[in-house]
Design an enzyme around this catalytic site. Structure first.
Site, short mmCIF file in Angstrom:
data_model
loop_
_atom_site.label_atom_id
_atom_site.label_comp_id
_atom_site.label_asym_id
_atom_site.label_seq_id
_atom_site.Cartn_x
_atom_site.Cartn_y
_atom_site.Cartn_z
N ASP A 16 39.29 12.44 -4.76
CA ASP A 16 40.04 12.00 -5.94
C ASP A 16 41.53 12.30 -5.83
O ASP A 16 42.36 11.40 -5.94
CB ASP A 16 39.51 12.69 -7.21
CG ASP A 16 38.14 12.15 -7.63
OD1 ASP A 16 37.79 11.02 -7.23
OD2 ASP A 16 37.43 12.86 -8.37
N ARG A 43 41.97 27.45 -14.10
CA ARG A 43 42.78 26.28 -14.46
C ARG A 43 44.13 26.62 -15.11
O ARG A 43 45.16 26.11 -14.67
CB ARG A 43 41.99 25.31 -15.36
CG ARG A 43 40.73 24.73 -14.71
CD ARG A 43 40.99 24.18 -13.33
NE ARG A 43 39.88 23.42 -12.79
CZ ARG A 43 39.02 23.85 -11.87
NH1 ARG A 43 39.12 25.07 -11.39
NH2 ARG A 43 38.07 23.06 -11.41
N ASP A 64 38.07 20.47 -17.66
CA ASP A 64 39.25 20.85 -16.87
C ASP A 64 40.50 20.08 -17.27
O ASP A 64 41.60 20.63 -17.26
CB ASP A 64 38.95 20.67 -15.37
CG ASP A 64 38.01 21.76 -14.86
OD1 ASP A 64 38.00 22.85 -15.47
OD2 ASP A 64 37.30 21.52 -13.87
N SER A 66 28.91 18.18 -7.24
CA SER A 66 30.30 18.50 -7.51
C SER A 66 30.39 20.03 -7.54
O SER A 66 29.68 20.69 -8.29
CB SER A 66 30.70 17.91 -8.86
OG SER A 66 31.85 18.57 -9.31
N1 ARG Z 1 31.36 23.55 -16.36
C1 ARG Z 1 32.25 24.52 -15.81
C2 ARG Z 1 33.47 24.64 -16.66
O1 ARG Z 1 33.76 23.77 -17.42
C3 ARG Z 1 32.59 24.22 -14.37
C4 ARG Z 1 33.48 23.06 -14.13
C5 ARG Z 1 33.61 22.64 -12.71
N2 ARG Z 1 32.30 22.43 -12.16
C6 ARG Z 1 32.00 21.71 -11.09
N3 ARG Z 1 30.79 21.76 -10.69
N4 ARG Z 1 32.87 21.00 -10.44
O2 ARG Z 1 34.16 25.61 -16.57
#
Ligand code: ARG
Length: 391
Positions: A13, A92, A121, A173
Protein backbone atom coordinates in the site's frame (compact mmCIF):
# COMPACT_ATOMS: atom_id res chain seq x y z
CA UNK A 1 5.09 20.95 -6.51
CA UNK A 2 3.55 20.25 -3.13
CA UNK A 3 5.79 18.48 -0.66
CA UNK A 4 4.26 15.76 1.52
CA UNK A 5 5.62 13.45 4.22
CA UNK A 6 4.49 9.82 4.10
CA UNK A 7 4.51 7.31 6.97
CA UNK A 8 6.18 4.53 5.01
CA UNK A 9 6.37 0.83 5.87
CA UNK A 10 7.64 -0.65 2.61
CA UNK A 11 4.48 -2.71 2.18
CA UNK A 12 2.42 -2.79 -0.99
CA UNK A 13 0.00 0.00 0.00
CA UNK A 14 2.52 2.62 1.05
CA UNK A 15 4.75 1.68 -1.90
CA UNK A 16 1.91 2.26 -4.41
CA UNK A 17 1.07 5.55 -2.73
CA UNK A 18 4.40 7.03 -3.86
CA UNK A 19 3.91 6.84 -7.67
CA UNK A 20 0.18 7.47 -7.25
CA UNK A 21 0.83 10.80 -5.53
CA UNK A 22 3.75 11.65 -7.80
CA UNK A 23 1.41 11.40 -10.80
CA UNK A 24 -0.83 13.88 -9.05
CA UNK A 25 1.94 16.41 -8.67
CA UNK A 26 3.36 15.68 -5.22
CA UNK A 27 6.95 15.44 -4.04
CA UNK A 28 7.12 12.62 -1.48
CA UNK A 29 9.41 12.30 1.53
CA UNK A 30 9.15 8.87 3.15
CA UNK A 31 9.50 8.37 6.91
CA UNK A 32 10.13 4.90 8.29
CA UNK A 33 9.61 4.35 12.00
CA UNK A 34 11.69 1.46 13.33
CA UNK A 35 9.57 0.26 16.25
CA UNK A 36 11.08 -3.21 16.18
CA UNK A 37 9.24 -4.75 13.25
CA UNK A 38 12.52 -6.43 12.32
CA UNK A 39 12.66 -5.34 8.69
CA UNK A 40 15.84 -4.85 6.69
CA UNK A 41 15.69 -1.06 6.73
CA UNK A 42 18.42 -0.60 4.12
CA UNK A 43 16.16 -2.52 1.75
CA UNK A 44 13.04 -0.61 2.81
CA UNK A 45 14.84 2.72 2.27
CA UNK A 46 16.04 1.63 -1.17
CA UNK A 47 12.52 0.56 -2.05
CA UNK A 48 11.10 3.97 -1.15
CA UNK A 49 13.59 5.68 -3.47
CA UNK A 50 12.99 3.14 -6.25
CA UNK A 51 9.27 3.77 -5.92
CA UNK A 52 9.87 7.48 -6.47
CA UNK A 53 10.36 9.14 -3.07
CA UNK A 54 12.72 12.11 -3.20
CA UNK A 55 14.09 11.50 0.29
CA UNK A 56 13.85 8.86 3.06
CA UNK A 57 14.23 9.07 6.81
CA UNK A 58 14.53 6.00 9.01
CA UNK A 59 14.12 6.66 12.73
CA UNK A 60 14.81 4.20 15.51
CA UNK A 61 11.86 4.70 17.85
CA UNK A 62 12.04 1.47 19.84
CA UNK A 63 13.26 2.93 23.09
CA UNK A 64 10.85 5.84 22.94
CA UNK A 65 7.97 3.45 22.29
CA UNK A 66 8.68 1.51 25.44
CA UNK A 67 9.65 4.36 27.74
CA UNK A 68 7.18 7.06 26.78
CA UNK A 69 4.23 5.06 25.47
CA UNK A 70 4.19 1.44 26.64
CA UNK A 71 5.24 2.10 30.24
CA UNK A 72 2.73 4.92 30.88
CA UNK A 73 0.03 2.58 29.52
CA UNK A 74 1.31 -0.16 31.82
CA UNK A 75 1.16 2.21 34.82
CA UNK A 76 -2.41 2.96 33.81
CA UNK A 77 -3.22 -0.76 33.66
CA UNK A 78 -4.57 -0.16 30.17
CA UNK A 79 -5.86 -3.31 28.46
CA UNK A 80 -8.43 -2.65 25.76
CA UNK A 81 -11.60 -4.63 26.40
CA UNK A 82 -9.67 -6.33 29.17
CA UNK A 83 -7.29 -8.16 26.84
CA UNK A 84 -5.27 -6.12 24.33
CA UNK A 85 -2.10 -4.38 25.58
CA UNK A 86 -2.48 -1.75 22.83
CA UNK A 87 0.97 -2.34 21.31
CA UNK A 88 -0.06 -1.17 17.81
CA UNK A 89 -2.27 1.62 19.08
CA UNK A 90 0.62 3.03 21.12
CA UNK A 91 3.00 3.13 18.17
CA UNK A 92 0.79 5.32 15.97
CA UNK A 93 0.87 8.61 17.92
CA UNK A 94 4.64 8.12 18.24
CA UNK A 95 5.23 7.61 14.51
CA UNK A 96 2.81 10.40 13.61
CA UNK A 97 4.56 12.76 16.02
CA UNK A 98 7.94 12.19 14.35
CA UNK A 99 6.34 12.44 10.93
CA UNK A 100 5.07 15.93 11.82
CA UNK A 101 8.48 16.93 13.20
CA UNK A 102 10.05 15.98 9.86
CA UNK A 103 7.30 17.77 7.95
CA UNK A 104 8.11 20.94 9.91
CA UNK A 105 11.82 20.58 9.25
CA UNK A 106 11.25 19.97 5.55
CA UNK A 107 8.65 22.75 5.34
CA UNK A 108 6.19 20.26 3.86
CA UNK A 109 2.61 21.07 2.89
CA UNK A 110 0.99 17.84 3.97
CA UNK A 111 0.99 14.49 5.68
CA UNK A 112 0.18 11.08 4.18
CA UNK A 113 -0.62 7.68 5.67
CA UNK A 114 -1.51 4.33 4.13
CA UNK A 115 -4.39 3.30 6.41
CA UNK A 116 -7.75 2.09 5.16
CA UNK A 117 -11.03 3.78 5.98
CA UNK A 118 -12.22 0.86 8.11
CA UNK A 119 -9.61 0.74 10.82
CA UNK A 120 -8.44 2.55 13.93
CA UNK A 121 -5.02 3.54 12.67
CA UNK A 122 -6.30 6.26 10.33
CA UNK A 123 -7.81 7.98 13.38
CA UNK A 124 -4.64 7.67 15.45
CA UNK A 125 -2.50 9.20 12.68
CA UNK A 126 -4.86 11.98 11.70
CA UNK A 127 -5.77 13.12 15.22
CA UNK A 128 -2.04 13.56 15.86
CA UNK A 129 -1.54 15.51 12.61
CA UNK A 130 -4.52 17.74 13.27
CA UNK A 131 -3.57 18.52 16.85
CA UNK A 132 0.03 19.32 15.94
CA UNK A 133 -0.42 21.02 12.55
CA UNK A 134 -4.08 21.83 12.00
CA UNK A 135 -3.40 23.68 8.75
CA UNK A 136 -1.51 20.94 6.96
CA UNK A 137 -3.16 18.95 4.21
CA UNK A 138 -3.93 15.30 5.12
CA UNK A 139 -3.95 12.63 2.42
CA UNK A 140 -5.16 9.05 2.80
CA UNK A 141 -4.91 7.65 -0.75
CA UNK A 142 -5.97 4.10 0.21
CA UNK A 143 -9.41 5.41 1.17
CA UNK A 144 -10.03 6.98 -2.21
CA UNK A 145 -7.97 5.35 -4.94
CA UNK A 146 -9.29 3.19 -7.78
CA UNK A 147 -7.75 -0.17 -6.85
CA UNK A 148 -10.31 -2.74 -5.78
CA UNK A 149 -7.98 -5.60 -4.87
CA UNK A 150 -4.45 -6.51 -3.97
CA UNK A 151 -3.94 -7.92 -7.47
CA UNK A 152 -4.88 -4.60 -9.04
CA UNK A 153 -2.40 -2.88 -6.77
CA UNK A 154 0.31 -5.36 -7.76
CA UNK A 155 -0.36 -4.69 -11.47
CA UNK A 156 -0.16 -0.97 -10.82
CA UNK A 157 3.06 -1.31 -8.82
CA UNK A 158 4.68 -3.31 -11.63
CA UNK A 159 3.64 -0.75 -14.23
CA UNK A 160 5.31 1.97 -12.14
CA UNK A 161 8.56 0.10 -11.48
CA UNK A 162 7.79 -0.42 -7.79
CA UNK A 163 9.55 -3.60 -6.60
CA UNK A 164 6.91 -6.18 -5.61
CA UNK A 165 7.13 -9.56 -4.03
CA UNK A 166 4.04 -10.81 -5.83
CA UNK A 167 4.97 -14.45 -5.53
CA UNK A 168 4.08 -14.27 -1.89
CA UNK A 169 0.38 -14.38 -1.20
CA UNK A 170 -0.24 -12.31 1.86
CA UNK A 171 -2.37 -14.50 4.08
CA UNK A 172 -2.70 -12.07 7.01
CA UNK A 173 -2.40 -8.45 7.91
CA UNK A 174 0.37 -8.18 10.48
CA UNK A 175 1.60 -5.30 12.57
CA UNK A 176 4.68 -5.79 14.73
CA UNK A 177 6.71 -3.83 17.22
CA UNK A 178 8.84 -4.59 20.28
CA UNK A 179 5.82 -4.49 22.57
CA UNK A 180 3.64 -6.86 20.58
CA UNK A 181 2.29 -8.20 17.36
CA UNK A 182 -1.19 -8.17 15.81
CA UNK A 183 -2.52 -10.51 13.14
CA UNK A 184 -5.83 -10.29 11.34
CA UNK A 185 -7.70 -11.15 8.11
CA UNK A 186 -7.38 -14.23 5.89
CA UNK A 187 -8.57 -17.43 7.58
CA UNK A 188 -8.73 -15.55 10.89
CA UNK A 189 -11.83 -13.70 9.70
CA UNK A 190 -13.90 -16.76 10.64
CA UNK A 191 -14.17 -16.41 14.43
CA UNK A 192 -14.45 -20.20 14.84
CA UNK A 193 -11.19 -20.99 13.02
CA UNK A 194 -8.32 -21.79 15.37
CA UNK A 195 -5.28 -19.70 14.44
CA UNK A 196 -2.79 -21.69 12.35
CA UNK A 197 0.51 -22.42 14.11
CA UNK A 198 2.56 -20.46 11.56
CA UNK A 199 1.14 -17.03 12.42
CA UNK A 200 3.00 -16.84 15.74
CA UNK A 201 6.53 -15.43 16.03
CA UNK A 202 7.07 -14.16 19.54
CA UNK A 203 5.68 -17.18 21.42
CA UNK A 204 6.05 -20.94 21.09
CA UNK A 205 2.90 -23.05 21.12
CA UNK A 206 2.07 -23.81 24.79
CA UNK A 207 2.09 -27.55 24.05
CA UNK A 208 5.65 -27.22 22.73
CA UNK A 209 6.89 -25.19 25.70
CA UNK A 210 9.27 -26.84 28.21
CA UNK A 211 7.83 -29.46 30.54
CA UNK A 212 9.34 -27.66 33.52
CA UNK A 213 8.06 -24.36 34.91
CA UNK A 214 10.30 -21.30 34.72
CA UNK A 215 10.27 -18.58 37.36
CA UNK A 216 10.84 -14.92 36.66
CA UNK A 217 11.14 -12.07 39.15
CA UNK A 218 10.24 -8.60 37.93
CA UNK A 219 11.26 -5.52 39.89
CA UNK A 220 9.48 -2.18 39.84
CA UNK A 221 10.43 1.29 41.04
CA UNK A 222 7.49 3.68 41.43
CA UNK A 223 5.48 1.75 38.85
CA UNK A 224 8.31 1.46 36.33
CA UNK A 225 9.80 -1.97 35.59
CA UNK A 226 13.49 -1.77 36.45
CA UNK A 227 14.86 -5.28 36.76
CA UNK A 228 14.50 -8.93 35.84
CA UNK A 229 15.80 -11.82 37.93
CA UNK A 230 17.94 -9.55 40.07
CA UNK A 231 19.52 -7.69 37.16
CA UNK A 232 18.82 -3.97 36.67
CA UNK A 233 17.72 -3.24 33.12
CA UNK A 234 16.83 -0.28 30.92
CA UNK A 235 13.22 -0.25 29.66
CA UNK A 236 13.83 -1.54 26.13
CA UNK A 237 16.34 -4.17 27.23
CA UNK A 238 13.92 -5.33 29.92
CA UNK A 239 11.04 -5.74 27.48
CA UNK A 240 13.21 -7.66 25.02
CA UNK A 241 14.36 -9.96 27.83
CA UNK A 242 10.81 -10.61 29.03
CA UNK A 243 9.66 -11.25 25.45
CA UNK A 244 12.24 -14.02 25.30
CA UNK A 245 11.48 -15.54 28.71
CA UNK A 246 7.69 -15.45 28.46
CA UNK A 247 7.73 -16.26 24.74
CA UNK A 248 9.66 -19.50 25.18
CA UNK A 249 7.02 -20.60 27.69
CA UNK A 250 4.15 -19.89 25.32
CA UNK A 251 2.91 -16.95 27.39
CA UNK A 252 1.26 -13.93 25.79
CA UNK A 253 -1.18 -15.12 23.14
CA UNK A 254 -4.55 -13.39 22.91
CA UNK A 255 -7.42 -14.31 20.60
CA UNK A 256 -10.25 -11.79 20.68
CA UNK A 257 -13.18 -10.17 18.95
CA UNK A 258 -12.73 -6.46 19.48
CA UNK A 259 -14.85 -3.39 18.81
CA UNK A 260 -13.19 -0.95 16.47
CA UNK A 261 -13.80 2.77 16.77
CA UNK A 262 -15.76 2.79 13.49
CA UNK A 263 -18.12 0.21 15.00
CA UNK A 264 -16.98 -2.91 13.17
CA UNK A 265 -16.23 -6.01 15.22
CA UNK A 266 -12.99 -7.64 14.18
CA UNK A 267 -11.13 -10.77 15.14
CA UNK A 268 -7.55 -10.11 16.15
CA UNK A 269 -4.76 -12.33 17.33
CA UNK A 270 -2.09 -10.80 19.52
CA UNK A 271 1.23 -11.85 20.92
CA UNK A 272 2.59 -9.79 23.78
CA UNK A 273 4.80 -11.91 26.02
CA UNK A 274 6.49 -9.07 27.93
CA UNK A 275 3.27 -7.06 28.29
CA UNK A 276 1.40 -10.04 29.70
CA UNK A 277 3.79 -10.65 32.56
CA UNK A 278 4.36 -6.95 33.20
CA UNK A 279 0.64 -6.25 33.64
CA UNK A 280 0.36 -9.23 35.96
CA UNK A 281 3.40 -8.20 37.99
CA UNK A 282 2.56 -4.51 38.46
CA UNK A 283 -0.98 -5.29 39.58
CA UNK A 284 0.40 -7.69 42.14
CA UNK A 285 2.67 -5.10 43.72
CA UNK A 286 -0.19 -2.59 43.67
CA UNK A 287 -2.35 -5.03 45.60
CA UNK A 288 0.25 -5.05 48.35
CA UNK A 289 1.01 -1.33 48.64
CA UNK A 290 -2.28 0.42 47.86
CA UNK A 291 -5.40 0.78 49.95
CA UNK A 292 -8.73 -0.65 48.84
CA UNK A 293 -10.27 2.66 47.69
CA UNK A 294 -7.31 3.58 45.47
CA UNK A 295 -7.30 0.12 43.88
CA UNK A 296 -11.03 0.23 43.13
CA UNK A 297 -10.92 3.77 41.80
CA UNK A 298 -8.09 2.91 39.44
CA UNK A 299 -10.02 0.10 37.77
CA UNK A 300 -12.43 2.52 36.12
CA UNK A 301 -9.57 4.78 35.05
CA UNK A 302 -7.70 1.88 33.45
CA UNK A 303 -10.63 1.17 31.20
CA UNK A 304 -10.99 4.84 30.25
CA UNK A 305 -7.28 5.18 29.55
CA UNK A 306 -7.32 2.09 27.32
CA UNK A 307 -10.23 3.54 25.35
CA UNK A 308 -8.46 6.88 24.90
CA UNK A 309 -5.41 5.16 23.44
CA UNK A 310 -7.40 2.79 21.28
CA UNK A 311 -9.50 5.65 19.93
CA UNK A 312 -6.55 7.81 18.92
CA UNK A 313 -6.74 10.30 21.78
CA UNK A 314 -3.17 10.01 23.06
CA UNK A 315 -2.41 13.72 22.69
CA UNK A 316 -5.40 14.99 24.66
CA UNK A 317 -5.77 16.81 27.98
CA UNK A 318 -7.56 13.97 29.76
CA UNK A 319 -4.82 11.50 28.86
CA UNK A 320 -2.18 13.88 30.28
CA UNK A 321 -4.23 14.46 33.44
CA UNK A 322 -4.54 10.74 33.96
CA UNK A 323 -0.77 10.32 33.65
CA UNK A 324 -0.35 12.73 36.56
CA UNK A 325 -2.81 10.69 38.56
CA UNK A 326 -0.91 7.48 37.85
CA UNK A 327 2.42 9.05 38.83
CA UNK A 328 0.95 9.82 42.24
CA UNK A 329 -0.86 6.48 42.42
CA UNK A 330 2.41 4.60 41.88
CA UNK A 331 4.49 6.50 44.45
CA UNK A 332 4.82 3.27 46.45
CA UNK A 333 4.75 0.70 43.64
CA UNK A 334 8.27 -0.41 44.36
CA UNK A 335 9.12 -4.04 44.92
CA UNK A 336 9.01 -7.28 43.04
CA UNK A 337 6.63 -9.95 41.84
CA UNK A 338 7.58 -13.57 41.28
CA UNK A 339 5.87 -15.25 38.37
CA UNK A 340 5.76 -18.88 37.37
CA UNK A 341 5.55 -19.57 33.65
CA UNK A 342 4.35 -22.90 32.43
CA UNK A 343 2.99 -23.95 29.04
CA UNK A 344 1.15 -20.77 28.14
CA UNK A 345 0.24 -19.80 31.69
CA UNK A 346 1.69 -17.06 33.86
CA UNK A 347 0.84 -17.31 37.57
CA UNK A 348 1.86 -14.98 40.33
CA UNK A 349 3.44 -16.96 43.16
CA UNK A 350 5.02 -14.22 45.27
CA UNK A 351 5.27 -10.48 45.83
CA UNK A 352 7.11 -8.09 48.17
CA UNK A 353 7.62 -4.39 48.72
CA UNK A 354 9.20 -2.12 51.34
CA UNK A 355 5.88 -0.20 51.27
CA UNK A 356 3.68 -3.22 51.85
CA UNK A 357 0.45 -2.62 53.77
CA UNK A 358 0.04 -6.32 54.35
CA UNK A 359 0.38 -7.36 57.98
CA UNK A 360 0.89 -10.98 58.79
CA UNK A 361 0.08 -10.19 62.42
CA UNK A 362 -3.33 -8.81 61.40
CA UNK A 363 -4.09 -11.57 58.91
CA UNK A 364 -2.97 -14.61 60.85
CA UNK A 365 -5.26 -17.31 62.20
CA UNK A 366 -2.33 -18.61 64.13
CA UNK A 367 -0.37 -17.28 67.12
CA UNK A 368 0.39 -13.58 67.60
CA UNK A 369 -2.91 -12.23 66.21
CA UNK A 370 -3.08 -8.45 66.80
CA UNK A 371 -6.58 -7.92 65.39
CA UNK A 372 -9.12 -7.17 68.12
CA UNK A 373 -12.01 -9.45 67.17
CA UNK A 374 -14.29 -8.01 69.86
CA UNK A 375 -14.65 -4.84 67.76
CA UNK A 376 -16.42 -6.78 65.01
CA UNK A 377 -19.74 -7.09 66.83
CA UNK A 378 -20.31 -3.32 67.09
CA UNK A 379 -19.05 -2.77 63.59
CA UNK A 380 -21.56 -5.19 62.10
CA UNK A 381 -24.44 -3.66 64.11
CA UNK A 382 -23.71 -0.23 62.63
CA UNK A 383 -23.11 -1.67 59.18
CA UNK A 384 -26.66 -3.05 59.20
CA UNK A 385 -28.40 0.12 60.44
CA UNK A 386 -29.23 1.66 57.01
CA UNK A 387 -31.05 -1.48 55.91
CA UNK A 388 -33.16 -2.04 58.99
CA UNK A 389 -36.66 -0.73 59.65
CA UNK A 390 -36.60 1.87 62.39
CA UNK A 391 -39.69 3.24 64.08
N1 ARG B 1 -6.69 -3.92 16.04
C1 ARG B 1 -5.46 -3.43 16.53
C2 ARG B 1 -5.57 -1.97 16.82
O1 ARG B 1 -6.44 -1.32 16.33
C3 ARG B 1 -4.31 -3.74 15.60
C4 ARG B 1 -4.27 -2.97 14.33
C5 ARG B 1 -3.28 -3.45 13.33
N2 ARG B 1 -3.49 -4.85 13.10
C6 ARG B 1 -3.08 -5.55 12.05
N3 ARG B 1 -3.25 -6.81 12.10
N4 ARG B 1 -2.53 -5.00 11.01
O2 ARG B 1 -4.77 -1.44 17.55
Amino acid sequence: MKKVVLAYSGGLDTSCIIPWLKDRGYDIIAVIGDVGQGDDFQKVKAKAIKSGASKVYCLNLQQELIENYAFPALKAGALYEGKYNLACALSRPLIAYHQVMIARKEKADGMVHGCTGKGNDQVRFEVTYRLMEPKMEVLAPVRVWEFKSRDEEIDYAKSKGVPVDASKKKPYSIDTNVYGRAMESGVLEDPMVEPPADIFYMTVAPEKAPNKPEYVEIEFTKGIPTGVNGKKMKPLELVLELNKIAGRNGVGRVDMIENRLVGIKSRELYENPAGTVLHLAIREIESLVLDRDSLRFKEALSQKYAELIYNGLWWTPLKAQMDSFFDKYHENTTGLARIKLYKGHAMVVGRKSPHSRYSEKMATYGKGDTFDQSLAEGFIKLWTVPFQKHS
